[in-house]
Design an enzyme around this catalytic site. Sequence first.
Site, short mmCIF file in Angstrom:
data_model
loop_
_atom_site.label_atom_id
_atom_site.label_comp_id
_atom_site.label_asym_id
_atom_site.label_seq_id
_atom_site.Cartn_x
_atom_site.Cartn_y
_atom_site.Cartn_z
N ILE A 107 5.76 -4.63 10.15
CA ILE A 107 5.90 -4.12 8.78
C ILE A 107 5.50 -2.66 8.87
O ILE A 107 4.35 -2.33 9.11
CB ILE A 107 5.05 -4.93 7.79
CG1 ILE A 107 5.55 -6.39 7.76
CG2 ILE A 107 5.10 -4.31 6.40
CD1 ILE A 107 4.73 -7.32 6.89
N TYR A 154 -2.46 -10.34 4.81
CA TYR A 154 -2.51 -8.94 5.25
C TYR A 154 -3.95 -8.60 5.59
O TYR A 154 -4.81 -8.55 4.71
CB TYR A 154 -1.98 -8.05 4.13
CG TYR A 154 -1.87 -6.57 4.45
CD1 TYR A 154 -2.04 -6.06 5.74
CD2 TYR A 154 -1.58 -5.67 3.43
CE1 TYR A 154 -1.93 -4.72 6.00
CE2 TYR A 154 -1.46 -4.31 3.68
CZ TYR A 154 -1.64 -3.84 4.97
OH TYR A 154 -1.53 -2.50 5.21
N TYR A 193 -13.01 -3.85 -2.09
CA TYR A 193 -14.17 -3.43 -2.89
C TYR A 193 -15.17 -4.55 -3.10
O TYR A 193 -16.28 -4.49 -2.59
CB TYR A 193 -13.76 -2.82 -4.24
CG TYR A 193 -14.95 -2.26 -4.99
CD1 TYR A 193 -15.64 -1.17 -4.49
CD2 TYR A 193 -15.39 -2.85 -6.16
CE1 TYR A 193 -16.76 -0.67 -5.15
CE2 TYR A 193 -16.50 -2.36 -6.83
CZ TYR A 193 -17.19 -1.27 -6.32
OH TYR A 193 -18.29 -0.79 -6.97
N LYS A 247 0.31 -10.03 8.46
CA LYS A 247 0.49 -8.63 8.86
C LYS A 247 -0.85 -8.18 9.41
O LYS A 247 -1.84 -8.09 8.68
CB LYS A 247 0.90 -7.78 7.66
CG LYS A 247 1.01 -6.29 8.01
CD LYS A 247 1.32 -5.45 6.77
CE LYS A 247 1.38 -3.96 7.12
NZ LYS A 247 1.61 -3.11 5.93
N THR A 257 0.83 -1.20 0.00
CA THR A 257 0.00 0.00 0.00
C THR A 257 0.87 1.25 0.00
O THR A 257 0.62 2.19 -0.76
CB THR A 257 -0.91 0.01 1.25
OG1 THR A 257 -1.65 -1.20 1.28
CG2 THR A 257 -1.85 1.20 1.22
N THR A 258 1.90 1.25 0.85
CA THR A 258 2.79 2.41 0.95
C THR A 258 3.54 2.66 -0.34
O THR A 258 3.92 3.79 -0.64
CB THR A 258 3.77 2.21 2.12
OG1 THR A 258 3.05 1.78 3.28
CG2 THR A 258 4.51 3.49 2.46
N ARG A 304 -9.10 -0.50 5.57
CA ARG A 304 -8.73 -0.03 4.23
C ARG A 304 -9.44 -0.82 3.13
O ARG A 304 -9.77 -0.27 2.09
CB ARG A 304 -7.22 -0.13 4.05
CG ARG A 304 -6.70 0.55 2.80
CD ARG A 304 -5.38 1.25 3.06
NE ARG A 304 -5.05 2.12 1.93
CZ ARG A 304 -4.22 3.15 1.99
NH1 ARG A 304 -3.64 3.47 3.13
NH2 ARG A 304 -3.96 3.88 0.94
#
Length: 294
Positions: free
Chosen positions: A206, A135, A109, A164, A46-47, A140
């Site tokens: 992380i 994850y 989504y 994560k 994502t980052t 999010r």
Amino acid sequence: MSIFTGVATAIVTPMNADGSVNYESFGNLIESQIANSVDAIVVCGTTGEASTLTHEEHIEVIRYCVEKVAKRIPVIAGTGSNCTETAVYLSKEAEKCGADGVLLVTPYYNKATQKGLIAHFTKIANAISIPVILYNIPGRTGCKMNPETMAELFETVNNIVAVKEASGDLSAIAKLASLTNGKMDIYSGNDDQILPILSLGGKGVISVLSHVAPKDTHDMVMKFLEGDIAAAKELQLKYIPLINALFSEVNPIPVKKACNLLGYNVGSLRSPLTEMEDANAAKLEKELKAVGLL
């Protein structure tokens, strides 16, 4: 089959003024991270703005990172998608590039049932031979993975080895640790919960914070694992105001601003992300100065 212990930086993808990937700055950032004791790098998460990279860019960024790191520390490639076949494709390509593992986010989504999550992650993991980190970040993605689901995946799929955890739900994380008898590697996905998750048997974090404070983030984990709880707690609490500033707007907007303030020249963001609001940027700069980074 643990991939790493300590801190993995969920690294940003530097951009040129025209929006293309700035590989020179990326290489410099990678070298700085390794020199400052990070234990692994997560690329195209994502980052790293993976959602706005083309598939070709995504694979090339992974390849570049793997080659630059050159096996000095593990490289974990973000290859998750809300399309199972896309995630299979990206994961296979990451393995071809030499990644040491993949990070698979829950489908966003369109989401999925718990049954759907098991089928999704099982198919991706069975398509590759390298380790998989799940994850869980429902805030999010809008898709929550239950502890029972993660435990089943860990027990039934050989190369699903870790998670994560960025749900923020410490009770659920404790339940997962219990269900897997502490054998599934758990990494904090929230920089403000590193020590709480370590106290439940976590292996590390992380991290976004480690872009700007890599050595201290590494030391925070290692001091805890070595039994110096007081020193680890001091570091965790020291960085809470900066962590809050780094998440005052949607990630990675603030951390890219922070990297630029520190001279890493990571450039701007791809749309729909925009530059940081002035008031939040001023607060971020203040907190970087408060801990002696500026």
